[in-house]
Scaffold this active site. Structure first.
Site, short mmCIF file in Angstrom:
data_model
loop_
_atom_site.label_atom_id
_atom_site.label_comp_id
_atom_site.label_asym_id
_atom_site.label_seq_id
_atom_site.Cartn_x
_atom_site.Cartn_y
_atom_site.Cartn_z
CG ASP A 155 -2.05 0.93 1.20
OD1 ASP A 155 -3.18 0.48 1.47
OD2 ASP A 155 -1.85 2.13 0.91
CB SER A 184 -17.34 -0.78 -9.52
OG SER A 184 -18.42 0.10 -9.35
CB THR A 210 -19.63 2.01 -11.82
OG1 THR A 210 -19.84 3.21 -12.55
CG2 THR A 210 -18.20 1.58 -12.01
CE1 TYR A 250 -13.29 3.47 -9.10
CE2 TYR A 250 -15.63 3.71 -9.63
CZ TYR A 250 -14.61 3.06 -8.96
OH TYR A 250 -14.90 1.99 -8.17
CE LYS A 294 -12.35 -0.11 -9.58
NZ LYS A 294 -11.28 -0.81 -8.88
CE1 TYR A 309 -15.46 -6.04 -4.46
CE2 TYR A 309 -14.59 -3.82 -4.22
CZ TYR A 309 -14.40 -5.19 -4.25
OH TYR A 309 -13.14 -5.68 -4.04
CG PHE A 310 -24.30 -3.76 -6.16
CD1 PHE A 310 -23.61 -4.89 -6.63
CD2 PHE A 310 -25.24 -3.19 -6.98
CE1 PHE A 310 -23.89 -5.45 -7.89
CE2 PHE A 310 -25.54 -3.74 -8.23
CZ PHE A 310 -24.86 -4.87 -8.69
CG ASN A 311 -23.83 2.00 -3.56
OD1 ASN A 311 -24.02 1.36 -4.59
ND2 ASN A 311 -23.85 3.31 -3.55
CG ASN A 322 -17.15 13.12 -3.77
OD1 ASN A 322 -17.50 14.29 -3.92
ND2 ASN A 322 -15.89 12.72 -3.91
CG ASN A 323 -19.05 7.59 -2.16
OD1 ASN A 323 -17.84 7.48 -2.12
ND2 ASN A 323 -19.73 7.46 -3.28
NE ARG A 363 -24.04 12.09 -6.98
CZ ARG A 363 -23.49 11.28 -6.09
NH1 ARG A 363 -22.65 11.75 -5.18
NH2 ARG A 363 -23.78 10.00 -6.07
C1 WQD Z 1 -25.74 6.93 -3.20
C2 WQD Z 1 -27.09 7.62 -3.27
C3 WQD Z 1 -27.04 9.72 -4.43
C4 WQD Z 1 -24.46 11.78 -1.56
C5 WQD Z 1 -20.67 5.71 -6.28
C6 WQD Z 1 -19.91 5.39 -7.55
C7 WQD Z 1 -19.73 3.92 -7.71
C8 WQD Z 1 -19.12 3.30 -6.47
C9 WQD Z 1 -19.81 3.74 -5.22
C10 WQD Z 1 -16.87 2.89 -5.96
C11 WQD Z 1 -27.40 8.24 -4.63
C12 WQD Z 1 -27.38 9.93 -2.99
C13 WQD Z 1 -25.22 10.84 -2.22
C14 WQD Z 1 -25.09 12.92 -0.99
C15 WQD Z 1 -27.21 12.06 -1.75
N1 WQD Z 1 -17.76 3.69 -6.40
N2 WQD Z 1 -26.58 10.97 -2.31
N3 WQD Z 1 -26.44 13.00 -1.12
O1 WQD Z 1 -23.34 7.21 -6.68
O2 WQD Z 1 -24.40 5.01 -5.99
O3 WQD Z 1 -21.97 5.14 -6.36
O4 WQD Z 1 -19.97 5.14 -5.18
O5 WQD Z 1 -15.78 3.02 -5.65
O6 WQD Z 1 -18.94 3.70 -8.81
O7 WQD Z 1 -20.60 5.91 -8.66
O8 WQD Z 1 -22.91 6.23 -4.37
O9 WQD Z 1 -22.90 7.08 -2.06
O10 WQD Z 1 -22.40 8.68 -3.96
O11 WQD Z 1 -24.73 7.81 -3.66
O12 WQD Z 1 -28.43 12.19 -1.83
O13 WQD Z 1 -24.44 13.80 -0.41
O14 WQD Z 1 -27.08 8.71 -2.35
O15 WQD Z 1 -27.76 10.59 -5.27
O16 WQD Z 1 -28.77 8.10 -4.86
P1 WQD Z 1 -23.25 5.96 -5.94
P2 WQD Z 1 -23.16 7.50 -3.46
#
Ligand code: WQD
Length: 336
Positions: free
Chosen positions: A31, A124, A126, A149, A153, A177-179, A198-199, A293
């Site tokens: 790492d 992912s 994605t 990104y 993948k 992976y999902f979330n 961001n997530n 978004r």
């Molecule tokens: C989840 C939901 C947002 C933030 C992304 C990548 C994917 C994977 C995981 C991996 C959505 C909503 C989010 C916020 C919100 N990456 N949201 N307010 O977009 O499903 O997936 O992360 O490494 O490739 O695209 O995940 O957690 O960003 O969003 O309302 O401040 O939460 O609109 O519906 P996402 P996320």
């Protein structure tokens, strides 16, 4: 059996190292600490009582990889290392293509030179792009990705298939992976993204702990039960266990390319996640409805039945567990 884990101090990597150690695998971590902290190594030891060999190196550095393979008799590799921020990948595409592709190609070359041909890759959901349906099944294949990104993948999945076609001795598992959210129940390891997250779950944690004022819920006019976006959240410990199952599978079944969705199969909306978080933790999460978004899909979740059938793996933990463990980690690590 000795397993090399790249990115083994990161969020998913560290939880997978714990599960590997608890299943009596020997682990070597490489790492570069770009998006992880060295103290995770001690925390892994605290949780498992076991030592892990560690190299602070970049997987883009081929000479460093050659040294690691020379010094250790590695049987299999699990490859997590990579850049993963969707937004950043749009502003710095060359950095993403360079890092994620070069590191993987280097690693595969050094594996080939050393006749190590068991490989597990962090992919992912994605890569499905926007298939026009909410339930994602492995057979649907790769769609048009919406950011660099995701494209890295997808490209790496293609590289792995081409590699197997050129040499049928490889055993490759591609895990989509999902979330992933949640944290280890010890509260010692979890996700700590740099800067403003961001997530969704990392953002909820910052708002619940009053480090950020308000969560923007991106859109409440989607064609979903409550109008907010629906995703398949998976507890990181379940996800980590999925890697151990995938490793057992490639070792047992031998050569091939095995692709699996790792998700719960259940869709959860943004507001459901926020409400569950508030209920199980007894804390308030201030939120407001904001615009959608760009690039977000309304709803998607995994069909995880292939992983159940072929790996005997399914998620065990609930959304309540994910919310509780995420918050527990946040409270334990707020000053770090
Ligand atoms: C989840 C939901 C947002 C933030 C992304 C990548 C994917 C994977 C995981 C991996 C959505 C909503 C989010 C916020 C919100 N990456 N949201 N307010 O977009 O499903 O997936 O992360 O490494 O490739 O695209 O995940 O957690 O960003 O969003 O309302 O401040 O939460 O609109 O519906 P996402 P996320």
């Amino acid at each position: 059996m000795k397993i090399l884990v790249t990115g083994g101090l990161g969020f998913i990597g560290s939880h997978t190292v714990v599960e590997l150690l608890e299943n009596n695998y020997e682990v070597i971590i490489v790492d570069n600490l770009y998006n992880s902290k060295i103290d995770v190594l001690d925390k892994i030891k605290k949780i498992t009582g076991k030592e892990t060999k560690f190299y602070q190196d970049d997987v883009c550095n081929k000479m460093a990889l050659e040294k690691i393979f020379k010094e250790n008799k590695i049987d299999s590799v699990i490859h997590f290392a990579g850049y993963k921020a969707v937004g950043e990948s749009c502003s710095k595409p060359l950095m993403y293509y360079h890092n994620n592709l070069m590191s993987t190609i280097n690693l595969l070359e050094v594996m080939k030179e050393n006749n190590v041909k068991n490989f597990i890759f962090s992919s992912s959901a994605t890569i499905y792009g926007n298939p026009g349906t909410s339930k994602y099944v492995e057979e649907m294949g790769r769609g048009k990705t919406t950011n660099p990104y995701g494209t890295t993948k997808s490209m790496i999945e293609q590289i792995l298939e081409d590699l197997y076609n050129s040499d049928n001795e490889w055993s490759i598992s591609i895990l989509r992976y999902f979330n992933p959210i949640g944290a280890h129940s010890s509260g010692l390891i979890g996700e700590s993204p740099n800067g403003i997250p961001n997530n969704l779950m990392p953002y909820i944690l910052k708002v619940a702990s009053k480090q950020l004022e308000v969560l923007n819920v991106f859109g409440n006019d989607y064609p979903t039960p409550d109008g907010t976006g629906v995703r398949d959240y998976i507890h990181v410990v379940d996800l980590a266990k999925g890697h151990v199952s995938a490793l057992n599978k490639i070792v047992k079944s031998g050569a091939g390319v095995y692709v699996y969705n790792l998700g719960s199969g259940k869709g959860v909306s943004v507001l459901e996640l926020v409400n569950t978080f508030e209920r199980v933790n007894g804390v308030k999460v201030n939120y407001r409805i904001a615009d959608r978004r760009p690039g977000d899909l309304a709803e998607y979740y995994a069909d995880p039945s292939k992983a159940l059938k072929e790996l005997g793996w399914k998620t065990e933990k609930t959304v309540e567990d994910m919310c509780r463990d995420s918050w527990n980690f946040m409270k334990n690590n707020i000053n770090e």
